[in-house]
Design a protein around this motif. Structure first.
Motif, mmCIF file in Angstrom:
data_model
loop_
_atom_site.group_PDB
_atom_site.id
_atom_site.type_symbol
_atom_site.label_atom_id
_atom_site.label_comp_id
_atom_site.label_asym_id
_atom_site.label_seq_id
_atom_site.Cartn_x
_atom_site.Cartn_y
_atom_site.Cartn_z
ATOM 1 N N TYR A 197 0.827 -1.196 0.000
ATOM 2 C CA TYR A 197 0.000 0.000 0.000
ATOM 3 C C TYR A 197 0.868 1.254 0.000
ATOM 4 O O TYR A 197 1.976 1.253 0.514
ATOM 5 C CB TYR A 197 -0.892 0.050 1.250
ATOM 6 N N PRO A 222 0.194 4.675 1.657
ATOM 7 C CA PRO A 222 -0.675 5.536 2.464
ATOM 8 C C PRO A 222 -0.485 6.994 2.073
ATOM 9 O O PRO A 222 0.540 7.372 1.495
ATOM 10 C CB PRO A 222 -0.211 5.276 3.893
ATOM 11 N N GLU A 224 -4.759 7.837 6.107
ATOM 12 C CA GLU A 224 -5.445 7.716 4.821
ATOM 13 C C GLU A 224 -6.521 8.788 4.750
ATOM 14 O O GLU A 224 -7.209 9.055 5.733
ATOM 15 C CB GLU A 224 -6.090 6.339 4.654
ATOM 16 N N LEU A 252 -10.023 9.738 3.366
ATOM 17 C CA LEU A 252 -11.206 8.985 2.961
ATOM 18 C C LEU A 252 -11.918 9.667 1.800
ATOM 19 O O LEU A 252 -12.127 10.869 1.810
ATOM 20 C CB LEU A 252 -12.150 8.890 4.160
ATOM 21 N N THR A 259 -12.627 5.094 -1.943
ATOM 22 C CA THR A 259 -11.665 4.331 -1.139
ATOM 23 C C THR A 259 -12.175 3.977 0.249
ATOM 24 O O THR A 259 -11.473 3.301 0.999
ATOM 25 C CB THR A 259 -10.353 5.125 -0.967
ATOM 26 N N ASP A 306 -10.153 1.620 2.930
ATOM 27 C CA ASP A 306 -9.447 2.280 4.033
ATOM 28 C C ASP A 306 -9.969 1.853 5.396
ATOM 29 O O ASP A 306 -9.208 1.702 6.347
ATOM 30 C CB ASP A 306 -9.572 3.798 3.909
ATOM 31 N N LYS A 316 -7.442 -2.047 4.626
ATOM 32 C CA LYS A 316 -6.188 -1.447 5.088
ATOM 33 C C LYS A 316 -6.083 -1.490 6.609
ATOM 34 O O LYS A 316 -5.002 -1.729 7.148
ATOM 35 C CB LYS A 316 -6.051 -0.023 4.572
ATOM 36 N N VAL A 372 -7.945 7.865 9.758
ATOM 37 C CA VAL A 372 -8.705 7.929 8.518
ATOM 38 C C VAL A 372 -9.408 9.280 8.526
ATOM 39 O O VAL A 372 -10.257 9.544 9.369
ATOM 40 C CB VAL A 372 -9.713 6.769 8.407
#
Length: 118
Positions: free
Chosen positions: A13, A15, A39, A41, A45, A49, A53, A68
């Motif tokens: 991944y 990030p 991450e 949002l 995704t 996420d 993830k 997030v």
């Protein structure tokens, strides 16, 4: 922190934000021991996420904080590892503070969203 990627045996991944503390760079192309991952949002995704993830990231022994950040509203889901090693989360809005133990500091939602909703 430094830009890079997160690598496991199952997934690879990139990030949006990664912080690595007190560690020499083992490889110039990827990182395997971040302490903070973030991450941003978006509708496309969100499910990855918040589920896929999250499951992969929280398997990392080095990780202490996974954030997030919603791109459309003032909202952050803050996942954190407690002293016993268990993962917990809190949903933050408004002026919430997020402790960042591996940096001996904290960040607030207004700092995260500075310039976005002003």
């Amino acid at each position: 922190g430094r830009e890079g990627s997160y690598d496991t045996e199952q997934a690879f991944y990139y990030p949006d934000v990664m912080v690595v503390c007190d560690k020499l760079l083992p490889d110039e192309y990827y990182e395997t021991e971040p302490c903070i991952l973030v991450e941003v949002l978006s509708p496309s995704t969100a499910s990855v996420d918040l589920r896929e993830k999250y499951l992969e990231y929280t398997r990392l022994p080095s990780l202490r904080t996974y954030l997030v950040v919603d791109q459309d509203t003032l909202f952050v889901r803050h996942w954190y590892r407690d002293e016993a090693g268990h993962w917990n989360h809190q949903d933050l809005t408004g002026d919430g503070n997020i402790p960042l133990p591996c940096l001996d500091g904290q960040i607030t939602l207004p700092q995260i969203y500075r310039g976005v909703f002003e």
